[in-house]
Design an enzyme around this catalytic site. Sequence first.
Site, PDB file in Angstrom:
ATOM      1  N   THR A  33      64.772  64.152  11.519  1.00  0.00           N
ATOM      2  CA  THR A  33      64.066  62.919  11.124  1.00  0.00           C
ATOM      3  C   THR A  33      64.860  61.717  11.660  1.00  0.00           C
ATOM      4  OG1 THR A  33      65.328  62.510   9.112  1.00  0.00           O
ATOM      5  CG2 THR A  33      63.443  64.007   8.904  1.00  0.00           C
ATOM      6  N   VAL A  67      61.867  50.698  -4.189  1.00  0.00           N
ATOM      7  CA  VAL A  67      62.134  51.622  -5.307  1.00  0.00           C
ATOM      8  C   VAL A  67      63.265  51.152  -6.211  1.00  0.00           C
ATOM      9  CG1 VAL A  67      61.258  53.677  -4.097  1.00  0.00           C
ATOM     10  CG2 VAL A  67      63.704  53.094  -3.940  1.00  0.00           C
ATOM     11  N   ASP A 126      56.591  52.406   0.366  1.00  0.00           N
ATOM     12  CA  ASP A 126      57.802  52.226   1.176  1.00  0.00           C
ATOM     13  C   ASP A 126      58.090  50.725   1.305  1.00  0.00           C
ATOM     14  OD1 ASP A 126      59.042  54.515   3.429  1.00  0.00           O
ATOM     15  OD2 ASP A 126      59.692  52.427   3.598  1.00  0.00           O
ATOM     16  N   TYR A 168      76.598  59.266  -0.924  1.00  0.00           N
ATOM     17  CA  TYR A 168      75.339  60.017  -0.766  1.00  0.00           C
ATOM     18  C   TYR A 168      75.373  61.295  -1.607  1.00  0.00           C
ATOM     19  CZ  TYR A 168      71.520  62.302   1.879  1.00  0.00           C
ATOM     20  OH  TYR A 168      70.360  62.942   2.266  1.00  0.00           O
TER      21      TYR A 168
HETATM   22  N1  NAD Z   1      66.782  64.298   7.228  1.00  0.00           N
HETATM   23  C1  NAD Z   1      67.647  65.083   6.647  1.00  0.00           C
HETATM   24  O1  NAD Z   1      68.384  65.828   7.301  1.00  0.00           O
HETATM   25  C2  NAD Z   1      67.725  65.109   5.132  1.00  0.00           C
HETATM   26  C3  NAD Z   1      68.431  66.172   4.547  1.00  0.00           C
HETATM   27  C4  NAD Z   1      68.530  66.231   3.168  1.00  0.00           C
HETATM   28  C5  NAD Z   1      67.917  65.257   2.400  1.00  0.00           C
HETATM   29  N2  NAD Z   1      67.242  64.222   2.979  1.00  0.00           N
HETATM   30  C6  NAD Z   1      66.644  63.230   2.097  1.00  0.00           C
HETATM   31  O2  NAD Z   1      65.257  63.178   2.348  1.00  0.00           O
HETATM   32  C7  NAD Z   1      64.763  61.876   2.046  1.00  0.00           C
HETATM   33  C8  NAD Z   1      64.000  61.353   3.249  1.00  0.00           C
HETATM   34  O3  NAD Z   1      64.901  61.279   4.337  1.00  0.00           O
HETATM   35  P1  NAD Z   1      64.389  61.170   5.843  1.00  0.00           P
HETATM   36  O4  NAD Z   1      65.243  62.028   6.643  1.00  0.00           O
HETATM   37  O5  NAD Z   1      62.931  61.326   5.839  1.00  0.00           O
HETATM   38  O6  NAD Z   1      64.811  59.650   6.143  1.00  0.00           O
HETATM   39  P2  NAD Z   1      64.015  58.458   6.860  1.00  0.00           P
HETATM   40  O7  NAD Z   1      65.061  57.430   7.098  1.00  0.00           O
HETATM   41  O8  NAD Z   1      63.214  58.973   7.977  1.00  0.00           O
HETATM   42  O9  NAD Z   1      63.013  57.941   5.713  1.00  0.00           O
HETATM   43  C9  NAD Z   1      63.486  57.276   4.576  1.00  0.00           C
HETATM   44  C10 NAD Z   1      62.427  56.279   4.131  1.00  0.00           C
HETATM   45  O10 NAD Z   1      62.894  55.647   2.923  1.00  0.00           O
HETATM   46  C11 NAD Z   1      62.481  54.292   2.978  1.00  0.00           C
HETATM   47  N3  NAD Z   1      63.279  53.442   2.075  1.00  0.00           N
HETATM   48  C12 NAD Z   1      64.576  53.091   2.195  1.00  0.00           C
HETATM   49  N4  NAD Z   1      64.905  52.255   1.199  1.00  0.00           N
HETATM   50  C13 NAD Z   1      63.803  52.073   0.430  1.00  0.00           C
HETATM   51  C14 NAD Z   1      63.507  51.303  -0.730  1.00  0.00           C
HETATM   52  N5  NAD Z   1      64.443  50.532  -1.303  1.00  0.00           N
HETATM   53  N6  NAD Z   1      62.267  51.364  -1.249  1.00  0.00           N
HETATM   54  C15 NAD Z   1      61.310  52.117  -0.653  1.00  0.00           C
HETATM   55  N7  NAD Z   1      61.514  52.848   0.453  1.00  0.00           N
HETATM   56  C16 NAD Z   1      62.756  52.824   0.988  1.00  0.00           C
HETATM   57  C17 NAD Z   1      62.680  53.908   4.455  1.00  0.00           C
HETATM   58  O11 NAD Z   1      61.975  52.721   4.795  1.00  0.00           O
HETATM   59  C18 NAD Z   1      62.166  55.159   5.148  1.00  0.00           C
HETATM   60  O12 NAD Z   1      60.782  55.046   5.431  1.00  0.00           O
HETATM   61  C19 NAD Z   1      65.981  61.031   1.686  1.00  0.00           C
HETATM   62  O13 NAD Z   1      66.104  60.963   0.290  1.00  0.00           O
HETATM   63  C20 NAD Z   1      67.131  61.816   2.295  1.00  0.00           C
HETATM   64  O14 NAD Z   1      68.327  61.568   1.640  1.00  0.00           O
HETATM   65  C21 NAD Z   1      67.137  64.133   4.335  1.00  0.00           C
END
Ligand code: NAD
Length: 256
Positions: A188, A60, A37, A151
């Site tokens: 989250t 990433v 991360d 997105y």
């Molecule tokens: N929470 C939801 O409702 C939901 C629904 C569908 C999909 N998602 C997807 O699930 C995944 C995780 O989402 P989440 O809800 O856990 O979000 P979150 O914000 O809790 O976690 C995302 C993480 O990604 C890290 N990150 C951001 N940019 C980065 C980079 N350049 N390099 C490395 N790490 C990086 C952040 O530091 C964070 O720890 C995402 O891809 C999101 O689009 C989430």
Amino acid sequence: MGRVEGKVAVITGGASGLGLASARRLAQEGATVVLADINEEQGRAAAAEIVGARFERLDVTVEAQWAALLDRVIAEHGKLDVLLNSAGVVKLASIEDTTEDIWRLVNSVGTDGTFYGCKHALRVMKAAGSGSIINMCSTASIQGGPQIFAYAASKSAIRGMTKSIAVLSAQEGYGVRCNSVHPGNMDTPMLRGVQAIVRANDPELAQGMDKIWVGQPEDVANTVLFLASDESRAINGAALVVDNTTTITEGVVPLH
Ligand SMILES: NC(=O)c1ccc[n+]([C@@H]2O[C@H](COP(=O)([O-])OP(=O)(O)OC[C@H]3O[C@@H](n4cnc5c(N)ncnc54)[C@H](O)[C@@H]3O)[C@@H](O)[C@H]2O)c1
């Protein structure tokens, strides 16, 4: 014997939300987990609480960091069994309000980050003849949405990448599986951030929002666990939806 006993997994976005919940679940079932991360403080703290886990800083969006990280994992553990690409960012903007900066940010983390991760994981997994790549997509790639233009585009790209990698691997006999997971709204920090913006800007929409189904990160983590384990050995190129019917329901799914 755990369901992923002895497997080595790299999880991007592992410091928070769905990545962190998946890391905990894989570790519970016997995997060695590398949390990757950009959030070092949170990532190190999370790794310290998970048995058999460690943190590695990874942006990433930088391909060279991916190559170096996965080479280090191979040097240290001798293999990479699982890659979960969970790092992501969301920006609320319609196509009319999407600036180049928003487009680039969302797509560099989501689209580019997943591309680089898949490319380098395939490289090392192919050499070993096995592996499971899991890409965190979203119901946004199925439905789109007025305020998630960049997105939804990024998640749709990831869905397409996933299938192309799976087909290549199956055709060439690489032994690497690649699947996508499509969560609906999950509780989250990302979702809470979106909800806070909606509450501040659109009280009417916020009222409706509070009545809509929201899942727990563990629901997604269990899906990731299944795809990471050999139980899913015949599943390749699938898009697993974790949304309690949201994408196939007319109107909203009520909260009970
Ligand atoms: N929470 C939801 O409702 C939901 C629904 C569908 C999909 N998602 C997807 O699930 C995944 C995780 O989402 P989440 O809800 O856990 O979000 P979150 O914000 O809790 O976690 C995302 C993480 O990604 C890290 N990150 C951001 N940019 C980065 C980079 N350049 N390099 C490395 N790490 C990086 C952040 O530091 C964070 O720890 C995402 O891809 C999101 O689009 C989430």
